[in-house]
Design an enzyme around this catalytic site. Structure first.
Site: not given
Length: 138
Positions: A62-64
């Site tokens: 999600f946070e890359g």
């Protein structure tokens, strides 16, 4: 305990980074960015959670992580602890230091360093910069 379709999380308490960092709100969507510039900015206040491996992998995605954000261990000063499932010898005392993972980034626009530095993030905070979901911008 909170169960998500992507894993489990347990709220443990509130903490504050031992080191100062710039926390800025930027871009069209008013996204909070913790810039990985230790020693600059403010000590950041945030929530502490225990998460399972499944949720940790989801959060990384999600946070890359690791391209956009990096998950790094940081020293956190305990402000208050609510972890009710902890045995007494596992409960950290107020003001003690523990290590937690924190998502921060080294990918940012140079002008972000001129933005106001915040000590915590609340989408409805007095900064007046409410977070805008991507689908609401389009």
């Amino acid at each position: 305990m909170t169960c998500y379709k992507h894993g489990k999380a347990v709220f443990k308490g509130m903490g504050k980074t031992v080191e100062k960092y710039p926390l800025v709100i930027a871009e069209e969507a008013n996204i909070p960015f913790l810039l990985n510039i230790p020693g600059t900015g403010r000590r950041i206040i945030g929530e502490i959670y225990s998460v399972d491996e499944q949720l940790l992998h989801f959060l990384d995605d999600f946070e890359g992580c690791p391209n956009w954000y990096q998950r790094t261990p940081q020293e956190i000063e305990i402000l208050e602890w609510e972890g009710t499932d902890d045995s007494p010898d596992e409960r950290p005392a107020a003001n003690s230091i523990i290590t937690c993972f924190v998502y921060s980034t080294t990918c940012y626009q140079p002008e972000w360093l001129q933005l106001p530095y915040h000590k915590c993030y609340d989408a409805f905070g007095n900064h007046g910069l409410r977070y805008i979901r991507h689908r609401d911008i389009i």
